[in-house]
Design an enzyme around this catalytic site. Sequence first.
Site, mmCIF file in Angstrom:
data_model
loop_
_atom_site.group_PDB
_atom_site.id
_atom_site.type_symbol
_atom_site.label_atom_id
_atom_site.label_comp_id
_atom_site.label_asym_id
_atom_site.label_seq_id
_atom_site.Cartn_x
_atom_site.Cartn_y
_atom_site.Cartn_z
ATOM 1 N N LYS A 152 -3.615 15.734 6.255
ATOM 2 C CA LYS A 152 -2.021 15.991 7.432
ATOM 3 C C LYS A 152 -0.950 17.007 7.194
ATOM 4 O O LYS A 152 -1.118 17.640 8.016
ATOM 5 C CB LYS A 152 -1.715 14.226 6.972
ATOM 6 N N GLY A 176 -0.046 8.539 5.626
ATOM 7 C CA GLY A 176 -1.496 9.252 4.632
ATOM 8 C C GLY A 176 -2.649 7.871 4.549
ATOM 9 O O GLY A 176 -2.895 7.637 5.116
ATOM 10 N N ARG A 177 -1.332 6.624 3.613
ATOM 11 C CA ARG A 177 -2.466 5.690 3.676
ATOM 12 C C ARG A 177 -2.455 4.689 4.487
ATOM 13 O O ARG A 177 -3.296 3.787 3.741
ATOM 14 C CB ARG A 177 -1.814 5.123 2.214
ATOM 15 N N GLU A 217 1.284 3.791 -4.168
ATOM 16 C CA GLU A 217 2.178 4.219 -3.490
ATOM 17 C C GLU A 217 3.216 4.133 -2.634
ATOM 18 O O GLU A 217 4.009 4.868 -2.376
ATOM 19 C CB GLU A 217 1.133 5.660 -3.086
ATOM 20 N N HIS A 237 -18.960 -10.887 -14.906
ATOM 21 C CA HIS A 237 -19.202 -10.171 -15.523
ATOM 22 C C HIS A 237 -18.021 -9.050 -16.737
ATOM 23 O O HIS A 237 -19.277 -8.650 -17.600
ATOM 24 C CB HIS A 237 -20.935 -10.568 -16.297
ATOM 25 N N LYS A 253 2.657 17.722 -8.985
ATOM 26 C CA LYS A 253 1.699 18.875 -8.251
ATOM 27 C C LYS A 253 2.457 19.677 -8.608
ATOM 28 O O LYS A 253 1.782 20.975 -8.626
ATOM 29 C CB LYS A 253 2.302 18.210 -6.827
HETATM 30 O O1 F6P Z 1 -0.810 11.956 -3.071
HETATM 31 C C1 F6P Z 1 0.139 12.297 -2.206
HETATM 32 C C2 F6P Z 1 -0.910 12.066 -1.121
HETATM 33 O O2 F6P Z 1 0.795 13.047 0.189
HETATM 34 C C3 F6P Z 1 -1.221 10.613 -0.064
HETATM 35 O O3 F6P Z 1 -0.283 9.897 0.188
HETATM 36 C C4 F6P Z 1 -2.033 11.047 1.151
HETATM 37 O O4 F6P Z 1 -2.566 10.667 1.382
HETATM 38 C C5 F6P Z 1 -3.245 12.512 0.396
HETATM 39 O O5 F6P Z 1 -1.147 13.118 -0.435
HETATM 40 C C6 F6P Z 1 -3.023 13.624 1.488
HETATM 41 O O6 F6P Z 1 -2.230 14.265 2.239
HETATM 42 P P1 F6P Z 1 -3.217 15.262 3.493
HETATM 43 O O7 F6P Z 1 -3.398 14.305 4.357
HETATM 44 O O8 F6P Z 1 -1.200 16.289 3.623
HETATM 45 O O9 F6P Z 1 -3.889 16.026 2.346
#
Ligand code: F6P
Length: 543
Positions: free
Chosen positions: A207, A267-268, A353, A384, A512
């Site tokens: 994204k 994103g999620r 998240e 198991h 990050k």
């Molecule tokens: O882990 C953080 C995050 O921003 C997620 O929310 C997102 O899905 C992922 O990184 C990937 O982000 P992008 O699609 O911008 O590469």
Amino acid sequence: MKHTNPTRTEAWKKLEEHYTALRELGLKEEFRNDPERAEAFTLEWEDFYVDFSKNLITRETQSLLQELASETGLKEAIGSYFGGEQINRTEGRAVLHTALRETKDAHVEVDGENVTSEVFEVKEKIKTFSNDVIEGSKKGYTGKAFTDVVNIGIGGSDLGPVMVTEALEYYKNHLKVHFVSNVDGDHVQEVIKDLNPETTLFIIVSKSFSTQETLSNSTTIRSWFRKKAPAESVAKHFVAVSSNVPAVEEFGIETENIFPMWDWVGGRFSLWSAVGLSISLSVGYDNFESLLTGARKMDEHFRETPFKENIPVQLALLTVWYNNFFKAETQAIIPYTQYLHRFPAYLQQAIMESNGKGVDRDGNKVDYQTGNIVWGEPGTNSQHAFFQLIHQGTKLIPADFIGFKRSLHNEKDHHNKLMANFFAQTEALLAGKSSNEVRQELESKKMSEQEIEKLLPFKVFEGNKPTTTILINELTPESLGKLIALYEHQIFVQGVIWNVYSYDQWGVELGKQLASKILNEIEENDVQEHDSSTKKMLKFFLK
Ligand code: F6P
């Protein structure tokens, strides 16, 4: 959205008192005393049968939890969510993944504009592209049809697509779909080592188009590709899904090969958008559309059904009940189908998240528990592995059991065994095994009194362990869409009650930032100031 501290509500106070009175509740007795219990706590909707009667609740618990939902403004919040208000306040965004599964005549406004036609334009692009690749009319640089697809992305740009393509493996066509996510170079090398560049299509999904892992993997793959293919062939083999068009173009991808996404899709929650291109390629566009239809049906159910019969609301309220009153820290998700083996991992991102937040909507540190820990593995394998702890350990672990009435390959014998285990586990967790029962069992084996005394405490199961059963007719694209949307809405309800912003993820930023600083130090072989542990390790690593 209201800014209500849930612990200051009337309902919370009542729930605290109720909890004190009820914490010793014995489920076996409840079932014995109330022949209507299963009926009272089961919801049937379309092809879903949801039984939450094996939870540590009474009818009063249910109505107090509903009171809590009302007092924290859930009804109005649902309106704001679907109405496109900027409920993701800290990023100034609406949260409208639900718009992606709407019908063509829907009117969904973002900043005063109806976004439905834009959504359908992208859907049309996904459809045409998928059909062309599947049919083989879209070809690689040497004129051969594509055989393999590689999705390059991480987090929401990976977990949703990978979970769904695995879940819908039964519906797959001939295309082999691979996923590269980790920045670990061994991951990317393992995926590309047997691929033929002439017949492989790469989808870069990001994204932001600024995620280190995805850009590194894309660059590595592009160099690998360029070693084997002429420069101009990149255009035929690389497409991107992103909302950052300039960055994609700078990477060298043709404008017509960019599938847009929007900042009002988190994103999620993005697998319903072009992020799901690998899904559409894997199972065909019609199945992708059925997935969206399933989600839309769950959206309607969630929006329109009174709380008492509302599946996402009821399941969310249970998680609040365990998290905040029983202080259960985790929740297990146990799908009884191998196809859903990535579902717990997918939910870990979606749930943790979203609601792993320690600050409320006013920016104050919360003084109550928010997001719970989610984990799981498919049954029967998990039986198991970690079920011992759920049955006889010291922790309370509410578990969701997800099963299907019919198996896809019609393996009756296997399915009967699988489902016998499915039902047996929730029954065993509820009923346990008393010392009397153990004694009788051991006596029937002609064991001596002395041996019985020794062994007895270890063989007793306390029972009274809460479970929720979600039983679905069959695993289809549509039922999967419903199931995913169910958990999406559960997340929303939790966030409303916990008074947190569920749709940002600032907590992933610090790591990050530090990683990019440390990367510099590693590349320069120049360790800077850190705590002594990090410094010593970095020196050891660089030696
Ligand atoms: O882990 C953080 C995050 O921003 C997620 O929310 C997102 O899905 C992922 O990184 C990937 O982000 P992008 O699609 O911008 O590469």
